[in-house]
Design an enzyme around this catalytic site. Structure first.
Site, mmCIF file in Angstrom:
data_model
loop_
_atom_site.group_PDB
_atom_site.id
_atom_site.type_symbol
_atom_site.label_atom_id
_atom_site.label_comp_id
_atom_site.label_asym_id
_atom_site.label_seq_id
_atom_site.Cartn_x
_atom_site.Cartn_y
_atom_site.Cartn_z
ATOM 1 N N LEU A 231 0.812 -1.208 0.000
ATOM 2 C CA LEU A 231 0.000 0.000 0.000
ATOM 3 C C LEU A 231 0.851 1.265 0.000
ATOM 4 O O LEU A 231 1.689 1.456 0.895
ATOM 5 C CB LEU A 231 -0.935 -0.002 1.223
ATOM 6 C CG LEU A 231 -1.881 1.187 1.345
ATOM 7 C CD1 LEU A 231 -2.838 1.231 0.165
ATOM 8 C CD2 LEU A 231 -2.658 1.110 2.659
ATOM 9 N N ASP A 232 0.620 2.111 -0.995
ATOM 10 C CA ASP A 232 1.281 3.420 -1.116
ATOM 11 C C ASP A 232 2.804 3.323 -1.167
ATOM 12 O O ASP A 232 3.507 4.263 -0.788
ATOM 13 C CB ASP A 232 0.866 4.352 0.041
ATOM 14 C CG ASP A 232 -0.600 4.751 -0.042
ATOM 15 O OD1 ASP A 232 -1.177 4.633 -1.139
ATOM 16 O OD2 ASP A 232 -1.161 5.173 0.985
#
EC number: 3.5.1.10
Length: 290
Positions: A231-232
């Site tokens: 994530l990210d």
């Protein structure tokens, strides 16, 4: 045929060795091409070479792409070169995913409508109905696919069906507040761009701008990156920044951050479309516009 349609983009990368620039530029010269832009980078640590050229035929005639590719492939093979030829007026098919925040979507649709974003937006997909009128005002189909923990596989199947139907070549997450599954991340690796705020120090969880206000931050920013299974944490394309001070309350910080997010996402899409981004070892080499 306008002048822009006569331009082509040649991108290539290969192991770093003597003659890599020459194999491209000499070939273009012999093929009767005029180079209008050239960027190159030799990564000494990874021993990898990257080059991007924009060119046209010297006599302004259309390029014989079949002959060009067949001949250049022979030269490139000797350097173990990975390469791609793209007409500079090519507009990839794009689908945008969004939740409730409208600033990035509104900016992208405006740029598309005014001809300032060189893409073909085929659809908008959301897990909420809130922004349907915005998409419809721009005459873009809008798909509302609600999602929860139990329906995630079915919802992503609906999303993929739209991507297949539209022939999507680039998926843009314009503040889509859901985490894509592992399968979606793998399927759209290097073909999906995400945007999120970047605040220093990092503020996770709810109300990041309130946390930033309480800490007295002096910078707000945004990061555009390719989607990955972490994530990210995908390969970073570009980042933006804006200065703030003690007079900025949380709502002011959020508004400033939204502006930076919109500009940063649009710039990342532009770089992707213009073939300015190279990916190697989960890191990017980006030839930014001057």
């Amino acid at each position: 045929m306008n002048q822009q349609s006569l331009n082509y983009i040649l991108t290539a990368s290969c192991p770093g060795r003597s003659g890599t620039v020459d194999v491209v530029t000499r070939f273009l010269r012999k093929f009767g091409c005029y180079i209008t832009e050239l960027n190159s980078f030799d990564d000494a640590l990874n021993q990898r070479f990257f080059i991007r050229t924009v060119f046209r035929m010297e006599d302004n005639a259309p390029l014989d792409q079949s002959a060009f590719c067949a001949t250049f492939a022979e030269r490139a093979e000797a350097f173990d070169m990975e390469w791609e030829l793209t007409p500079s007026d090519y507009r990839p098919k794009v689908v945008i995913m969004v939740s409730k925040y409208e600033h990035c979507l509104n900016d992208l649709l405006y740029r598309f409508r005014t001809g300032n974003l060189p893409v073909d937006i085929r659809a908008v997909i959301s897990n909420h109905p809130d922004l349907q009128s915005l998409a419809q005002w721009h005459d873009i189909p809008y798909y509302h696919f609600p999602i929860n923990a139990d329906t995630k596989p079915q919802q992503e199947a609906q999303v993929q069906a739209v991507l297949d139907e539209t022939g999507c070549e680039l998926l843009v997450l314009a503040r889509y507040m859901q985490v894509l599954s592992h399968e979606m991340c793998v399927r759209w690796a290097r073909k999906a761009i995400n945007i999120h705020h970047s605040l220093l120090p990092g503020f996770k969880g709810a109300k990041p701008y309130h946390q930033a206000y309480n800490k007295g931050v002096k910078l707000v920013g945004a990061t555009a990156h390719y989607v990955s299974d972490h994530l990210d944490e995908g390969p970073i394309i570009t980042q933006g920044m804006g200065t703030v001070n003690h007079t900025y309350y949380p709502a002011d910080l959020a508004r400033k951050g939204m502006d930076v997010e919109s500009l940063t996402l649009a710039r990342a899409i532009q770089y992707h479309v213009e073939k300015r981004i190279f990916l190697f070892n989960d890191k990017t080499v980006v030839f930014e516009r001057s």
